[in-house]
Design a protein around this motif. Structure first.
Motif, PDB file in Angstrom:
ATOM      1  N   ILE A   1     -17.642 -23.114  69.173  1.00 34.31           N
ATOM      2  CA  ILE A   1     -18.322 -24.099  68.331  1.00 34.31           C
ATOM      3  C   ILE A   1     -17.367 -24.733  67.305  1.00 34.31           C
ATOM      4  N   GLY A   2     -16.345 -24.009  66.918  1.00 40.15           N
ATOM      5  CA  GLY A   2     -15.368 -24.550  65.975  1.00 40.15           C
ATOM      6  C   GLY A   2     -14.626 -25.757  66.508  1.00 40.15           C
ATOM      7  N   LYS A   3     -14.598 -25.911  67.826  1.00 44.75           N
ATOM      8  CA  LYS A   3     -13.921 -27.067  68.419  1.00 44.75           C
ATOM      9  C   LYS A   3     -14.626 -28.382  68.079  1.00 44.75           C
ATOM     10  N   CYS A   4     -15.835 -28.295  67.553  1.00 40.63           N
ATOM     11  CA  CYS A   4     -16.533 -29.508  67.120  1.00 40.63           C
ATOM     12  C   CYS A   4     -15.775 -30.200  66.004  1.00 40.63           C
ATOM     13  N   LYS A   5     -14.978 -29.457  65.255  1.00 42.06           N
ATOM     14  CA  LYS A   5     -14.239 -30.010  64.123  1.00 42.06           C
ATOM     15  C   LYS A   5     -12.891 -30.598  64.556  1.00 42.06           C
ATOM     16  N   ILE A   6     -12.530 -30.416  65.837  1.00 36.80           N
ATOM     17  CA  ILE A   6     -11.244 -30.910  66.338  1.00 36.80           C
ATOM     18  C   ILE A   6     -11.469 -32.251  67.022  1.00 36.80           C
ATOM     19  N   SER A   7     -10.588 -33.178  66.792  1.00 33.06           N
ATOM     20  CA  SER A   7     -10.682 -34.498  67.395  1.00 33.06           C
ATOM     21  C   SER A   7     -10.759 -34.394  68.917  1.00 33.06           C
ATOM     22  N   ARG A   8     -11.611 -35.200  69.535  1.00 32.48           N
ATOM     23  CA  ARG A   8     -11.743 -35.212  71.000  1.00 32.48           C
ATOM     24  C   ARG A   8     -10.420 -35.572  71.667  1.00 32.48           C
ATOM     25  N   ASP A   9      -9.613 -36.420  70.999  1.00 31.32           N
ATOM     26  CA  ASP A   9      -8.317 -36.798  71.551  1.00 31.32           C
ATOM     27  C   ASP A   9      -7.400 -35.589  71.690  1.00 31.32           C
ATOM     28  N   ILE A  10      -7.429 -34.718  70.709  1.00 29.90           N
ATOM     29  CA  ILE A  10      -6.596 -33.506  70.757  1.00 29.90           C
ATOM     30  C   ILE A  10      -7.124 -32.555  71.840  1.00 29.90           C
TER      31      ILE A  10
END
Length: 167
Positions: free
Chosen positions: A154-163
């Motif tokens: 769920i923490g990946k929600c804070k990471i840019s989709r591009d990354i």
């Protein structure tokens, strides 16, 4: 029937008597269909008249729908109690469905190797449940572990989709 009529068991029986086994949903109404299935998932998973394979397909597509929706929002302002309840309901309905003989085998046909974050979370959930089910873990523990498995990224929600897409 009129466009605004609700599809009922009577409609299903009438179609079944005529030999109709599939119906199609207009693409502009797909979201409403997905929400309806999600809201009635626990009941649908218990419908023994519906083949196990069809229920497995509905469960998997509903899991994808819910988790894609969860991951499309950005934390923390959007992961509220209503969103958490959607995930809990999904996990609980899944745990009950997975008690049925042959359910894992039917679900395995829908597990893809597509790595979208939400697909990966659903797959980790299924694999975790299959291991825990072999040890006859209590349902409350299964639900808690299932929540952890399905929300582990769920923490990946804070990471840019591009990354995330550069993987």
């Amino acid at each position: 029937t009129k466009e605004q009529d609700h599809f009922t068991d009577k409609h299903r029986e009438m179609l079944h008597k005529q030999g109709i086994t599939k119906v199609f949903v207009n693409s502009d109404q797909k979201y409403l269909y997905d929400k309806h299935v999600e809201q009635n998932l626990a009941v649908i998973m218990e419908m023994d008249a519906l083949p196990l394979e069809d229920r497995a397909e509905l469960l998997y597509s509903t899991a994808q729908f819910v988790m894609k929706n969860v991951f499309e929002f950005r934390l923390p302002d959007r992961f509220n109690s209503q969103t958490f309840k959607r995930v809990v309901d999904l996990v609980t309905a899944s745990v009950h469905f997975l008690d049925k003989p042959g359910a894992f085998r039917k679900l395995s046909a829908y597990i893809s190797h597509n790595y979208a974050v939400w697909s990966h979370c659903v797959q980790v959930f299924w694999y975790s449940m299959s291991v825990l089910k072999t040890f006859k873990v209590a349902e409350t523990t299964l639900v808690k572990c299932g929540l952890g498995a399905i929300l582990h990224d769920i923490g990946k929600c804070k990471i840019s989709r591009d990354i995330l897409a550069k993987g």
